[in-house]
Write an enzyme that holds these catalytic residues in place. Structure first.
Site, short mmCIF file in Angstrom:
data_model
loop_
_atom_site.label_atom_id
_atom_site.label_comp_id
_atom_site.label_asym_id
_atom_site.label_seq_id
_atom_site.Cartn_x
_atom_site.Cartn_y
_atom_site.Cartn_z
N LYS A 14 0.83 -1.21 0.00
CA LYS A 14 0.00 0.00 0.00
C LYS A 14 0.86 1.26 0.00
CE LYS A 14 -2.33 -1.01 3.77
NZ LYS A 14 -1.81 -2.32 4.21
N ARG A 88 -9.92 0.40 8.62
CA ARG A 88 -9.46 -0.96 8.93
C ARG A 88 -10.59 -1.78 9.56
NH1 ARG A 88 -3.86 0.23 8.62
NH2 ARG A 88 -2.50 -1.00 9.88
N ARG A 127 11.92 -6.13 5.55
CA ARG A 127 11.87 -4.70 5.23
C ARG A 127 12.79 -3.89 6.14
NH1 ARG A 127 6.02 -1.85 4.89
NH2 ARG A 127 5.89 -2.33 7.10
N ARG A 160 11.29 -1.65 11.41
CA ARG A 160 10.17 -1.18 12.22
C ARG A 160 9.93 -2.20 13.31
NH1 ARG A 160 5.02 0.48 8.59
NH2 ARG A 160 4.00 -0.75 10.19
N ARG A 171 -0.10 -9.07 13.17
CA ARG A 171 -0.74 -8.07 12.31
C ARG A 171 -1.54 -8.73 11.19
NH1 ARG A 171 4.21 -4.76 10.55
NH2 ARG A 171 2.80 -3.41 9.39
P1 AMP Z 1 0.48 0.61 9.11
O1 AMP Z 1 1.68 1.49 8.92
O2 AMP Z 1 -0.70 1.03 8.28
O3 AMP Z 1 0.80 -0.85 9.02
O4 AMP Z 1 -0.02 0.87 10.64
C1 AMP Z 1 0.85 0.59 11.71
C2 AMP Z 1 0.03 0.48 12.99
O5 AMP Z 1 -0.70 1.71 13.23
C3 AMP Z 1 -1.05 -0.60 12.95
O6 AMP Z 1 -0.54 -1.89 13.28
C4 AMP Z 1 -2.04 -0.07 13.99
O7 AMP Z 1 -1.54 -0.29 15.32
C5 AMP Z 1 -2.01 1.43 13.74
N1 AMP Z 1 -3.01 1.85 12.72
C6 AMP Z 1 -2.76 2.43 11.51
N2 AMP Z 1 -3.91 2.70 10.84
C7 AMP Z 1 -4.91 2.28 11.65
C8 AMP Z 1 -6.34 2.26 11.53
N3 AMP Z 1 -6.97 2.72 10.42
N4 AMP Z 1 -7.04 1.75 12.57
C9 AMP Z 1 -6.45 1.29 13.67
N5 AMP Z 1 -5.12 1.26 13.86
C10 AMP Z 1 -4.34 1.75 12.86
#
Ligand code: AMP
Length: 211
Positions: A14, A88, A127, A160, A171
Site C-alpha cells: 500500500k 481498517r 523490510r 520497524r 498483524r
Molecule cells: P500501518 O503502517 O498502516 O501498518 O499501521 C501501523 C500500525 O498503526 C497498525 O498496526 C495499527 O496499530 C495502527 N493503525 C494504523 N492505521 C490504523 C487504523 N486505520 N485503525 C487502527 N489502527 C491503525
C-alpha cells in the site's frame, strides 16, 4: 472531494504503490499509520495513547483514528485523497461514510491489493527503512549497496519494531479477522476493485486506468 482507498494486508505494498501513484497523479496520500508514527515521534497525546497498540500490532481505537482523519480532511479541504491503511474496521468504514457525506462526498473506489500470504511475511520481515529519509529497502529483494546504510542519503536503516516475525504474524491475523467484512462492505456497495498486486508497476497501472 474524492476518496479512494487502498485495502490490503500489511506488506501488500500500500505504501509503495501510494508513493508511486502520487508521483504521477494529483492524488494526495493519507496513511493513518504514518500519521500515528509522526504523532508518536512528536510525543502528542494521540501518539502516546496509540503507542502500546502500535507496538503490539493491535488496532488503535476507532474514535482516535476517525478524529485524526476528519482533522486532516478539514485541514486540506478540496482534494482527491488516496487512503492507505484506513479504514481498517466496519465501524471506521461507517464513520468514514458519514464524515464524507457531511462534506458532500462518498468513497469513489476501493482497490483491494491481493498478494499471497507467504510473500507478505517475507516482504515485511525483510523490510528495512531509512531513519532519515524514509526510503524502503529489503534485505534480499531491494538490498542497500552498503549493509544498514541508505543508498539515497547515507542514513541508518532500521527495522520497524512491528515488522519482527511474531508481530508480523499478529498483524496478519488482525488483518484477516477484522478486514474481511470491510471487503464485503465495499463489495456490496459496488465500489470494490480487486487488483493482483504481486507486481508493483502492473498494480499502479491498473489503478491509474480505473481512476
Ligand atoms: P500501518 O503502517 O498502516 O501498518 O499501521 C501501523 C500500525 O498503526 C497498525 O498496526 C495499527 O496499530 C495502527 N493503525 C494504523 N492505521 C490504523 C487504523 N486505520 N485503525 C487502527 N489502527 C491503525
Amino acid at each position: 472531494m474524492q476518496a479512494f482507498i487502498l485495502l490490503g494486508a500489511p506488506g501488500s505494498g500500500k505504501g509503495t504503490v501510494s508513493a508511486g501513484l502520487t508521483k504521477v497523479s494529483d492524488l494526495l496520500h493519507v496513511s493513518t499509520g504514518d500519521m500515528l508514527r509522526a504523532a508518536l515521534k512528536a510525543g502528542t497525546p494521540v501518539g502516546l495513547g496509540a503507542k502500546k497498540f502500535i507496538e503490539n500490532g493491535e488496532l488503535v481505537p476507532d474514535e482516535v483514528i476517525i478524529r485524526l482523519v476528519e482533522d486532516h480532511l478539514d485541514k486540506v479541504g478540496e482534494a482527491r485523497f488516496l487512503f492507505d491503511g484506513f479504514p481498517r474496521t466496519d465501524v471506521q468504514a461507517q464513520m468514514f461514510d458519514e464524515a464524507l457525506a457531511k462534506r458532500d462526498a462518498a468513497v469513489n473506489h476501493v482497490f483491494l491489493l491481493d498478494v499471497p500470504e507467504s510473500v507478505l511475511v517475507d516482504r515485511l520481515s525483510g523490510r528495512r527503512i531509512c531513519r532519515s529519509c524514509g526510503a524502503v529497502f529489503h534485505v534480499r529483494n531491494i538490498p542497500p549497496k552498503v549493509d544498514g546504510v541508505c543508498d539515497h542519503c547515507g542514513g541508518e536503516l532500521y527495522q520497524r519494531p512491528d515488522d519482527d516475525g511474531e508481530t508480523v504474524r499478529n498483524r496478519l491475523s488482525v488483518y484477516r479477522s477484522q478486514t474481511q467484512s470491510l471487503i464485503d462492505y465495499y463489495d456490496q456497495r459496488g465500489v470494490l476493485i480487486c487488483v493482483n498486486a504481486t507486481d508493483r508497476a502492473d498494480t499502479e497501472q491498473t489503478i491509474l486506468d480505473a481512476l
